[in-house]
Motif scaffolding. Structure first.
Motif, mmCIF file in Angstrom:
data_model
loop_
_atom_site.group_PDB
_atom_site.id
_atom_site.type_symbol
_atom_site.label_atom_id
_atom_site.label_comp_id
_atom_site.label_asym_id
_atom_site.label_seq_id
_atom_site.Cartn_x
_atom_site.Cartn_y
_atom_site.Cartn_z
ATOM 1 N N PRO A 148 41.332 18.034 39.339
ATOM 2 C CA PRO A 148 41.209 16.630 39.741
ATOM 3 C C PRO A 148 39.796 16.099 39.547
ATOM 4 N N ASN A 149 39.671 14.792 39.651
ATOM 5 C CA ASN A 149 38.376 14.139 39.594
ATOM 6 C C ASN A 149 38.366 12.993 40.587
ATOM 7 N N THR A 150 37.199 12.402 40.813
ATOM 8 C CA THR A 150 37.109 11.300 41.747
ATOM 9 C C THR A 150 36.466 10.096 41.075
ATOM 10 N N VAL A 151 36.980 8.913 41.379
ATOM 11 C CA VAL A 151 36.478 7.689 40.775
ATOM 12 C C VAL A 151 36.762 6.526 41.715
ATOM 13 N N ASN A 152 35.922 5.495 41.673
ATOM 14 C CA ASN A 152 36.180 4.285 42.437
ATOM 15 C C ASN A 152 37.183 3.449 41.670
ATOM 16 N N PHE A 153 38.391 3.358 42.204
ATOM 17 C CA PHE A 153 39.483 2.678 41.504
ATOM 18 C C PHE A 153 39.834 1.406 42.254
ATOM 19 N N GLU A 154 39.502 0.259 41.672
ATOM 20 C CA GLU A 154 39.794 -1.042 42.263
ATOM 21 C C GLU A 154 39.274 -1.129 43.701
ATOM 22 N N GLY A 155 38.042 -0.643 43.897
ATOM 23 C CA GLY A 155 37.393 -0.750 45.194
ATOM 24 C C GLY A 155 37.728 0.351 46.171
ATOM 25 N N ARG A 156 38.572 1.278 45.791
ATOM 26 C CA ARG A 156 38.949 2.385 46.674
ATOM 27 C C ARG A 156 38.577 3.710 46.027
#
Length: 381
Positions: A148-156
């Protein structure tokens, strides 16, 4: 719910950190929180390797694993095939243990002291490293072998990962609630990342494709000469990928489009292929061939600067560039360090056990995990 229809073929996904607010690159002084060190899978860090490395200690996990190690605040974590998560501190002492009680093949990802990991039973688990407890589980309909990875997606803040149920999922990092999903034509097996707002991936159908994650539409694609056995790698707006025929491609990306592409290497050996992720610096591409050669290739002109013949079968472990050195592991168990500029041998060590994962590098140390579950820590004398 927006949905995105992708395409058939064994899919390997890639996510780059460029332009992603809230992204953590996992390259802190004592951190290596992501597979390959960063979300672009560049395989590059400016953290130097120890000048004269020696084996400081080894820890035998005694259960087989195909994971690569990740490091958070100096403690190294991995999960074995039985679902046992282990954490070993910088001195070689076990400080964390947690059982998922199910089979696991994925490499974990750490963000904000939470370990995220996919499971063969189709769940993604979020495990608190401080509480030593599962915070939430997200269920899919297929095994989750992708890192997995982490990203700011549409403010979340979200966790992004693929499943064998043919979907790429974006779930809220706080509670595991689903934000979005994207449907593909085949199962998702590789590490995921984002280049700006686009997903880039290649697969067994020989197509490299770019998808806009916000609009859910394909923006570009490129048919390569052969299927793509490993994820691409990105440096800035340039994407590099190798195929099973021994070719390496350079693509210039702009606004979701491939505005220029060329082969920077075309193999003359019909048995040559690239099955591991490339490593990229500002000037050079490093590629590990199944012929046992590690190649240094000039990004600008495509000239081979040097090639080095490694000992034993190379397997799937990918090279890392650490400042002015390259470190690479073979399936046979040999760990090799070369001068990145000259390609000369600097150091070599035989672990005596198979290696399929990539190393992890932090200040003054690097870690190698064998398939038998043995963690080896190297540092200065």
């Amino acid at each position: 719910m927006k949905q995105l229809v992708l395409f058939a073929g064994m899919v390997y996904l890639l996510m780059s950190c460029a332009g992603s607010p809230g992204f953590t690159d996992g390259k802190g002084d004592m951190d290596w929180q992501l597979f390959r060190g960063d979300a672009a899978l560049s395989g590059y860090t400016d953290t130097p390797l120890p000048e004269d490395p020696v084996l400081l200690w080894s820890y035998k996990g005694n259960t087989r694993t195909v994971s690569s190690p990740v490091v958070d605040k100096g403690t190294t974590y991995w999960c074995d095939k039985k679902g046992h998560i282990q954490g070993i501190d910088i001195k070689g002492n076990p400080v964390f243990s947690y059982d998922l009680n199910t089979a696991v093949e994925a490499t974990p990802m750490i963000h904000d002291s939470i370990l995220y990991i996919g499971r063969i039973d189709g769940f993604l688990s979020a495990v608190s490293l401080s509480k030593k407890d599962t915070l939430w589980r997200f269920e899919t309909m297929g095994q989750v072998s992708a890192t997995p990875n982490t990203v700011n997606f549409e403010g979340r803040q979200s966790v992004v990962f693929g499943s064998y149920d043919n979907f790429l999922y974006c779930v809220d990092a706080r509670d595991g609630s689903e934000i979005n999903r994207f449907e593909s034509g085949y199962y998702l097996n590789g590490a995921v990342a984002v280049w700006k707002e686009h997903v880039i991936f290649g697969g067994c159908d020989s197509w490299l494709r770019i998808i806009n994650t916000r609009t859910g539409t394909p923006t570009d694609s490129l048919l390569l000469d052969a299927y793509i056995p490993a994820s691409p790698a990105i440096m800035g707006d340039f994407c590099y990928v190798g195929d099973y025929s021994g070719n390496i491609y350079e693509l210039l990306l702009e606004k979701g489009k491939i505005v220029r592409h060329k082969k920077i290497m075309k193999s003359t050996n019909e048995n040559s292929s690239f099955v591991s992720v490339l490593s990229i610096t500002s000037e050079t591409v490093f590629a590990l061939s199944n012929e046992r050669y590690l190649y240094s290739i000039d990004r600008k002109g495509g000239k081979v600067n040097w090639k080095y013949l490694l000992k034993g079968n190379v397997g799937e472990s990918s090279p890392l560039v650490c400042d002015d050195k390259v470190i690479v592991c073979t399936k046979t168990g040999i760990v090799t360090i070369l001068d990145a500029q000259k390609g000369t041998l600097e150091w070599e060590y035989d672990t005596g056990e198979q290696i399929v994962g990539s190393p992890a590098v932090i200040r003054d140390h690097f870690f190698v995990l064998t398939t038998k579950g043995t963690l080896l820590c190297f540092g200065n004398k």
